[in-house]
Design an enzyme around this catalytic site. Structure first.
Site, PDB file in Angstrom:
ATOM      1  N   GLU A 170       0.827  -1.209   0.000  1.00 28.14           N
ATOM      2  CA  GLU A 170       0.000   0.000   0.000  1.00 28.14           C
ATOM      3  C   GLU A 170       0.861   1.258   0.000  1.00 28.14           C
ATOM      4  O   GLU A 170       0.430   2.342   0.394  1.00 28.14           O
ATOM      5  CB  GLU A 170      -0.983  -0.055   1.178  1.00 28.14           C
ATOM      6  N   HIS A 239      -3.386   1.667   7.985  1.00 33.89           N
ATOM      7  CA  HIS A 239      -2.045   1.957   7.460  1.00 33.89           C
ATOM      8  C   HIS A 239      -1.215   2.500   8.617  1.00 33.89           C
ATOM      9  O   HIS A 239      -1.754   3.154   9.519  1.00 33.89           O
ATOM     10  CB  HIS A 239      -2.081   3.033   6.368  1.00 33.89           C
ATOM     11  N   CYS A 356      -2.367  11.362   4.091  1.00 29.03           N
ATOM     12  CA  CYS A 356      -2.803  10.372   3.085  1.00 29.03           C
ATOM     13  C   CYS A 356      -2.865  10.988   1.702  1.00 29.03           C
ATOM     14  O   CYS A 356      -2.733  10.301   0.699  1.00 29.03           O
ATOM     15  CB  CYS A 356      -4.210   9.868   3.396  1.00 29.03           C
TER      16      CYS A 356
HETATM   17  O1  SUG Z   1      -7.658   2.919   1.460  1.00 25.17           O
HETATM   18  N1  SUG Z   1     -10.402   5.054   1.944  1.00 25.17           N
HETATM   19  C1  SUG Z   1      -8.962   4.869   1.815  1.00 25.17           C
HETATM   20  C2  SUG Z   1      -8.236   5.828   2.716  1.00 25.17           C
HETATM   21  C3  SUG Z   1      -6.762   5.822   2.440  1.00 25.17           C
HETATM   22  C4  SUG Z   1      -5.995   6.606   3.434  1.00 25.17           C
HETATM   23  N2  SUG Z   1      -4.631   6.563   3.146  1.00 25.17           N
HETATM   24  C5  SUG Z   1      -3.634   6.498   4.049  1.00 25.17           C
HETATM   25  N3  SUG Z   1      -3.857   6.177   5.293  1.00 25.17           N
HETATM   26  N4  SUG Z   1      -2.462   6.733   3.641  1.00 25.17           N
HETATM   27  C6  SUG Z   1      -8.569   3.417   2.108  1.00 25.17           C
HETATM   28  O2  SUG Z   1      -9.145   2.817   3.017  1.00 25.17           O
HETATM   29  C7  SUG Z   1     -12.726   4.713   1.318  1.00 25.17           C
HETATM   30  C8  SUG Z   1     -13.534   4.591   0.062  1.00 25.17           C
HETATM   31  C9  SUG Z   1     -14.993   4.356   0.293  1.00 25.17           C
HETATM   32  O3  SUG Z   1     -15.372   3.844   1.333  1.00 25.17           O
HETATM   33  O4  SUG Z   1     -15.776   4.676  -0.601  1.00 25.17           O
HETATM   34  C10 SUG Z   1     -11.251   4.504   1.073  1.00 25.17           C
HETATM   35  O5  SUG Z   1     -10.883   3.860   0.111  1.00 25.17           O
END
Ligand code: SUG
Length: 429
Positions: A170, A239, A356
């Site tokens: 990721e 993460h 993020c």
């Molecule tokens: O991968 N949310 C992302 C958030 C990513 C955050 N990134 C870091 N922590 N670096 C994920 O979970 C939600 C999409 C939805 O529910 O429609 C989402 O993909």
């Protein structure tokens, strides 16, 4: 070395479909009405704020949505509208996946090792496969295309495709880099999960991290593989960047971020004796509060005068316990001197804080010219983005709107308009 933060522009389909199991904000806000226009403007405002602090800023473009070709791979046929309509009547979740704007969170686009750390002196970038979640796994292809375009100069960059699934990778969200105060070579720290305590999936696998380190030609004596604590994943830290962040010689982390913090700290101190580890004790800020406020999903940045600033989400400012702790941190006279608060609430409601939304790339100043300038931001480009967003981005999306052909057409048009406004050909992206 200079650092450029490449933020993902929030795409016109930004919505709350609850697609990310283990990401509490995504699950808790499932079915809520999103505000894509506001979300994108909040993102640009954050970028403007960082530029005003004297930092360099870049962008990645929203991926083309709806992702009709992905639905075609699942067996839906006909023209684009037919593909979407049949998919919607068959399985709404598939269309939600094909409409996700999740590419905005570019901390998950890839892992970046600057040339100081690699055997051939090139800046190596590995595209993340994001294989755990279907909507995110579909990002890799367009991400790779953009990374190869932005960082095409082989005298400075080496872009690698994704590590094969099922070894979940990721990207930089599970990666930290610590550099001695004198600068130079860094220590690259890969954080992986073994299990989420049986509650949630662990999205970064050690096998994937090791592959990335090998491909990047990192010195094994200056590379650490550190296990994330089960408790952190089970509490919603899907993460590592939800519970830890590093910059320069500073690591800022929650007491329960890592499975064996003492061993991690000792290993890091052996390589960088001057490292400053700022650990927030659980009896001051418990894991749940840390995850709810995204205290650690801040951008820890070095300003041109050499001092460090923590760029926090507004949610961290609004929690009395968190803010008191931060105020004491500033008063303690340590390396973090300033706090800046930004509003990225729309992204936060899907589990994406300030950190993020950005991918950090470090290069020598004279290598700046090696980056495709269309990916670098200035005031004029911000204004162009804001104008397209104000004109083309939907104001609101509810879950049922995801099945509306007018929304599909509008969002496709919006992506194309932005691509053109920033000087790209449609087939480049
Ligand atoms: O991968 N949310 C992302 C958030 C990513 C955050 N990134 C870091 N922590 N670096 C994920 O979970 C939600 C999409 C939805 O529910 O429609 C989402 O993909």
């Amino acid at each position: 070395m200079i650092e450029i933060n490449f933020d993902g522009i929030v795409g016109p389909t930004h919505n709350y479909a609850g697609l990310s199991f283990g990401n509490l904000a995504s699950s808790n806000n499932a079915g809520a009405v999103s505000a894509p226009r506001l979300a994108a403007l909040q993102g640009v405002a954050k970028m403007r704020r960082l530029m005003a602090l004297g930092l360099r800023q870049g962008i990645f473009l929203p991926h083309v949505r709806p992702n009709v070709s992905w639905l075609r791979t699942l067996g839906f046929g006909g023209d684009d509208a037919e593909v979407l309509a049949t998919a919607w009547s068959t399985d709404r979740a598939l269309v939600a996946n094909a409409l996700s704007a999740s590419a905005m969170w570019t901390a998950n686009a890839g892992t970046v090792s600057p040339g100081t750390d690699t055997v051939d002196g090139l800046c190596h970038i590995s595209v993340a496969n994001l294989s755990t979640m279907p909507h995110r796994a579909a990002e890799a292809e367009q991400t790779e295309r953009q990374l190869r375009l932005a960082f095409a100069d082989p005298r400075v960059f080496h872009v690698h495709g994704p590590v094969p699934a099922p070894f979940g990778d990721e990207g930089a969200a599970n990666f930290m880099r610590v550099v001695p105060p004198s600068g130079g070579r860094g220590v690259e720290i890969f954080v992986y999960g073994e299990t989420g305590g049986g509650v949630f999936p662990s999205r970064q696998r050690r096998t994937a991290s090791e592959a990335v380190a090998r491909r990047h030609g990192l010195n094994p004596d200056r590379t650490l593989f550190v296990q994330q604590s089960e408790a952190a994943i089970a509490a919603g830290a899907f993460h590592n960047d939800v519970v830890a962040v590093a910059n320069g010689h500073v690591v800022f982390a929650h007491e329960h971020a890592f499975a064996d913090p003492a061993a991690f700290h000792a290993a890091l101190r052996r390589i960088v004796p001057e490292v400053a580890i700022i650990e927030v004790p659980a009896d001051r800020v418990d894991l749940d509060t840390a995850i709810r406020t995204y205290l650690f999903n801040s951008q820890l940045v070095t300003l041109p005068d050499g001092s460090m600033t923590l760029v926090l989400p507004a949610e961290a400012r609004e929690n009395a316990g968190v803010w008191t702790w931060l105020t004491e941190l500033i008063e303690s006279g340590g390396p973090i001197r300033r706090l800046e608060v930004v509003d990225v609430r729309e992204s936060m409601r899907n589990g994406g804080g300030p950190a993020c939304l950005r991918l950090r790339v470090q290069i020598e100043p004279d290598a700046l010219a090696a980056i495709d300038p269309r990916f670098l931001l200035d005031d004029a480009a911000c204004t162009r983005i804001e104008a397209v967003v104000a004109r083309e981005w939907p104001e609101a999306i509810a879950f049922d709107d995801l099945g509306d052909p007018r929304l599909w057409a509008r969002c496709h048009r919006a992506c194309t308009a932005l691509t053109q406004a920033l000087g790209f050909q449609p087939d480049e992206i």
